[in-house]
Design a protein around this motif. Structure first.
Motif, short mmCIF file in Angstrom:
data_model
loop_
_atom_site.label_atom_id
_atom_site.label_comp_id
_atom_site.label_asym_id
_atom_site.label_seq_id
_atom_site.Cartn_x
_atom_site.Cartn_y
_atom_site.Cartn_z
N TYR A 190 0.94 -1.25 -0.21
CA TYR A 190 0.09 -0.08 -0.03
C TYR A 190 0.81 1.25 -0.21
O TYR A 190 0.77 2.35 -0.98
CB TYR A 190 -0.92 -0.03 1.14
CG TYR A 190 -1.93 1.17 1.18
CD1 TYR A 190 -2.80 1.38 0.52
CD2 TYR A 190 -1.50 2.09 2.34
CE1 TYR A 190 -3.70 2.43 0.77
CE2 TYR A 190 -2.56 3.20 2.62
CZ TYR A 190 -3.32 3.57 1.36
OH TYR A 190 -4.48 4.51 1.64
N TRP A 191 1.90 1.37 0.86
CA TRP A 191 2.80 2.27 1.07
C TRP A 191 3.61 2.63 -0.40
O TRP A 191 3.64 3.81 -0.83
CB TRP A 191 3.90 2.21 2.01
CG TRP A 191 4.88 3.24 2.02
CD1 TRP A 191 4.66 4.67 2.54
CD2 TRP A 191 6.35 3.16 1.59
NE1 TRP A 191 5.91 5.19 2.45
CE2 TRP A 191 6.88 4.52 1.63
CE3 TRP A 191 6.97 1.94 1.21
CZ2 TRP A 191 8.18 4.50 1.24
CZ3 TRP A 191 8.43 2.34 0.86
CH2 TRP A 191 9.01 3.50 0.82
N ARG A 192 4.00 1.53 -1.01
CA ARG A 192 4.60 1.72 -2.27
C ARG A 192 3.85 2.30 -3.43
O ARG A 192 4.13 3.18 -4.02
CB ARG A 192 5.30 -0.02 -2.84
CG ARG A 192 6.63 -0.04 -2.14
CD ARG A 192 7.30 -1.24 -3.01
NE ARG A 192 6.56 -2.15 -2.74
CZ ARG A 192 6.62 -3.28 -1.87
NH1 ARG A 192 7.12 -2.96 -0.68
NH2 ARG A 192 6.04 -4.50 -1.87
N LEU A 221 7.82 27.88 7.21
CA LEU A 221 9.04 28.26 8.21
C LEU A 221 10.31 28.07 7.77
O LEU A 221 11.28 29.01 8.22
CB LEU A 221 8.79 27.29 9.49
CG LEU A 221 9.01 25.58 9.37
CD1 LEU A 221 10.53 25.37 9.70
CD2 LEU A 221 8.24 24.91 10.20
N LEU A 222 10.67 27.38 6.74
CA LEU A 222 11.91 27.52 6.25
C LEU A 222 12.37 28.76 5.38
O LEU A 222 13.19 29.52 5.74
CB LEU A 222 12.32 26.39 4.86
CG LEU A 222 13.61 26.45 4.27
CD1 LEU A 222 14.73 26.47 5.26
CD2 LEU A 222 13.76 25.19 3.37
N THR A 223 11.38 29.51 4.88
CA THR A 223 11.30 30.85 4.28
C THR A 223 11.63 31.84 5.21
O THR A 223 12.45 32.55 5.12
CB THR A 223 10.16 31.34 3.35
OG1 THR A 223 9.76 29.95 2.58
CG2 THR A 223 10.44 32.57 2.46
N GLY A 273 15.76 13.91 4.89
CA GLY A 273 16.20 12.56 5.08
C GLY A 273 16.78 11.78 4.00
O GLY A 273 17.63 12.72 3.02
N ALA A 274 16.68 10.45 3.93
CA ALA A 274 17.44 9.80 2.82
C ALA A 274 16.90 8.41 2.67
O ALA A 274 15.98 7.93 3.63
CB ALA A 274 18.95 9.76 3.18
N GLY A 275 17.19 7.63 1.35
CA GLY A 275 16.76 6.41 1.56
C GLY A 275 15.32 6.35 0.93
O GLY A 275 14.73 7.38 0.47
N ARG A 276 14.66 5.06 1.29
CA ARG A 276 13.41 4.98 0.45
C ARG A 276 12.37 5.89 1.01
O ARG A 276 11.41 6.22 0.29
CB ARG A 276 12.82 3.60 1.09
CG ARG A 276 13.66 2.37 0.52
CD ARG A 276 13.03 1.14 1.05
NE ARG A 276 13.83 0.02 0.34
CZ ARG A 276 13.38 -1.20 0.29
NH1 ARG A 276 12.40 -1.59 0.82
NH2 ARG A 276 14.25 -2.19 0.04
N ARG A 277 12.43 6.22 2.38
CA ARG A 277 11.32 7.09 2.99
C ARG A 277 11.52 8.62 2.90
O ARG A 277 11.44 9.28 3.68
CB ARG A 277 11.10 6.86 4.49
CG ARG A 277 10.37 5.41 4.35
CD ARG A 277 9.56 5.08 5.72
NE ARG A 277 8.01 5.57 5.05
CZ ARG A 277 6.85 4.77 5.46
NH1 ARG A 277 7.13 3.67 6.13
NH2 ARG A 277 5.65 5.34 5.28
N VAL A 278 12.80 8.90 1.87
CA VAL A 278 13.02 10.30 1.95
C VAL A 278 11.97 11.33 1.52
O VAL A 278 11.17 10.61 0.86
CB VAL A 278 14.29 10.56 0.87
CG1 VAL A 278 13.62 10.26 -0.71
CG2 VAL A 278 14.76 11.86 0.94
#
Ligand code: HEM
Length: 536
Positions: free
Chosen positions: A159-161, A343-345, A470-475
């Protein structure tokens, strides 16, 4: 072995007492007392020998050739008191740096939950990119707010994929991001106009509300194909803002019951469960209403600038989502897309007000490329100093200093430094500690965008010295959309105005950690119009 003997020692004398005194009633009392004492001594002994706290008992942190060090915290609570208030990323960084050899991975307990936190690029990379860390622990509030059916909290699986595939081939695909440029421009134009009006009326500008309104409308445009005009949609817009704010608070609140489940029955200071159950029907009603409007006017062909509701409605067969899943997915996008961008701006603008030299350099770069015409995404991509300013802000003020949402190990994970993280451990990455580590970054406390002109660094997950998405599959799947929006808006804000510190409201870089880390005191600045011909 030691703890068992000790339990017997401390309790045996209690059993002999009632017999000695010859009382049956006392016996019951003393048996109870003995059990309590035995339990308490066992708990104390387990805690005393468990480095990392109670959740790491039985040498759970010593299964690799190198053990994972960590604070013991308090019996039962572990390090809950340290992390539940204040700036957790700073407290954890101070702990990691407290020894001469910076601790790359630290074990601690949040109640009964075993947690590790990585404060070094290499351990962070191994965790974030490991397929065995592709799950997330789910908070009670996220579950109640239906987020377990959305991308961020859905367990790693089919489902997530499917959700990631749909989102990356539609909402976040480069051609879609390009196709939505007109709406980014439109929101920015409205924002610049409102800023000019406020400056004229008050002689100063409080920037946050403008950024939040533009962000919300921008993401509403991409996701729901709907933008609000405060003059006409006041009530609906206020409702939406209120729902988003309430959701942020609920998701960002530190809920003790997530770590001490037995507390649910008698301690809920934020009334999280009650508030979640009030919010969900309101969200459902709003989002279902919008889905219905789209169903009525739906056309068969999807254009590149179709909104995300159209995309979800056009899915067929196995890809087709249930209505409640659509509500969850759409609502999550509004959530993630609104606060981070605004918030980043605000952080970037605060640094530019504090560093007039950097602001001037940026204005010169922009002027040299675009002169007085309207700035576009294509221009922005060529402005290297602008990119450096945004990267430096991401380094000094990562919006998710602990990467917002943790990961969960689904099996034992062996790290290259000899440490072994057992299955069912919650893992966090302290990105703030990494981006402020003097072994990783020279003069880490200094705001110096030039460092990124000297050496370029990929901030999209390729280089763990600076991985705010983040990084990887859930970046973060929204990283390109977020970066494109922030860079365009910053460029337009400094192209149109020179931002000067307001002596009545000096810039204060204090932080407050909620779902993301934002400025504790909203930024005020004096917006001096630069060139009237650089239209809005
Ligand atoms: C400046 C902007 C942003 C920052 C700093 C940011 C940061 C992050 C971080 C740190 C994560 C966790 C990544 C990980 O576990 O490795 C994340 C996840 C996520 N972000 Fe973003 N984000 C930003 C913008 C956005 C936008 C604009 C959207 C959508 C409109 C978005 C949607 C998401 C989603 C859906 C996830 C969950 C991904 C998953 O679990 O598979 N983000 N973000």
């Amino acid at each position: 072995m030691v703890s068992v003997l000790d339990t017997k020692d401390t309790s045996l004398w209690v059993f002999t007492l009632p017999a000695f005194l010859g009382s049956k009633n006392l016996l019951d009392g003393y048996v109870l007392f003995a059990f309590s004492m035995a339990f308490l001594s066992l708990a104390l002994l387990t805690w005393a020998f468990a480095v990392g706290g109670i959740a790491w008992k039985n040498g759970r942190n010593q299964r690799g050739s190198v053990s994972i060090p960590g604070p013991r915290g308090l019996p039962i609570f572990g390090s809950l008191f340290t992390l539940s208030r204040g700036l957790a990323h700073r407290s954890l960084a101070a702990m990691a740096w407290s020894t001469r050899a910076n601790i790359p991975l630290m074990a601690f307990s949040l109640g009964s939950t075993p947690v590790v936190v990585a404060s070094h690029p290499s351990t962070a990379r191994e965790i974030l990119t490991s397929p065995h860390f592709a799950d997330r622990p789910i908070k009670q509030s996220a579950k109640s707010l239906m987020f377990s059916r959305a991308i961020g909290f859905a367990p790693n699986g089919t489902y997530w994929r499917l959700l990631r595939r749909i989102a990356s081939s539609h909402l976040f695909a480069p051609r879609r991001v390009v196709a939505h440029e007109p709406s980014r421009q439109l929101e920015c134009t409205a924002m610049l106009r409102n800023i000019a009006t406020e400056q004229q009326l008050n002689g100063t500008v409080s920037l946050r509300k403008h950024l939040q309104a533009a962000s919300l409308n921008n993401i509403m445009g991409s996701v729901f194909g709907k933008r609000y005009d405060p003059a006409h949609d006041g009530k609906e817009l206020d409702d939406l803002k209120e729902m988003v704010k309430e959701g942020f608070e609920l998701l960002g609140a530190f809920n003790w019951s997530d770590y001490l489940p037995w507390l649910t029955y008698f301690y809920d200071p934020f009334r999280i469960n009650e508030r979640c159950s009030k919010l969900v029907p309101r969200v459902r009603k709003l989002v279902r209403g919008i889905i219905e409007e789209h169903r009525v006017g739906q056309s068969k062909n999807l254009s590149d600038n179709a909104d995300f509701v159209d995309v979800l409605l056009s899915l067929e067969g196995e890809e087709k989502l249930q209505e409640d899943d659509m509500v969850a997915v759409l609502w999550e996008m509004i959530f993630r897309g609104t606060d981070t961008t605004a918030l980043l701006t605000e952080w970037v603008m605060a640094e530019l007000v504090l560093h007039p030299g950097a602001q001037e350099k940026l204005q010169r770069e922009i002027d040299s490329v675009v002169g007085n015409r309207t700035l576009t995404d294509a221009d922005v991509a060529t402005l290297s100093y602008l990119q450096a300013v945004v990267k430096e802000t991401l380094r000094v003020h990562p919006p998710g200093p602990l990467l917002s949402w943790a990961r969960l190990s689904t099996s034992d994970v062996q790290l290259s430094n000899g440490m072994l993280i057992p299955a069912n451990t919650t893992a966090m990455v302290n990105m703030w500690a990494i981006t402020h580590d003097p072994h990783v970054w020279e003069d880490p406390l200094e705001f110096r965008p030039e460092r990124f002109l000297e050496t370029d660094v990929d901030v999209r997950g390729g280089d763990l010295r600076l991985a705010p998405f983040g990084a990887g599959r859930r970046v973060c799947p929204g990283k390109n959309l977020g970066l494109v929006t922030v860079t365009l808006w910053v460029a337009k804000l400094v192209h149109r105005f020179t931002w000067v510190e307001d002596a009545g409201h000096p810039v204060d870089l204090d932080e407050v950690l909620k779902l993301s880390c934002e400025m504790k005191h909203p930024l005020h600045g004096i917006a001096v119009q630069r060139n009237s011909s650089t239209g809005f």
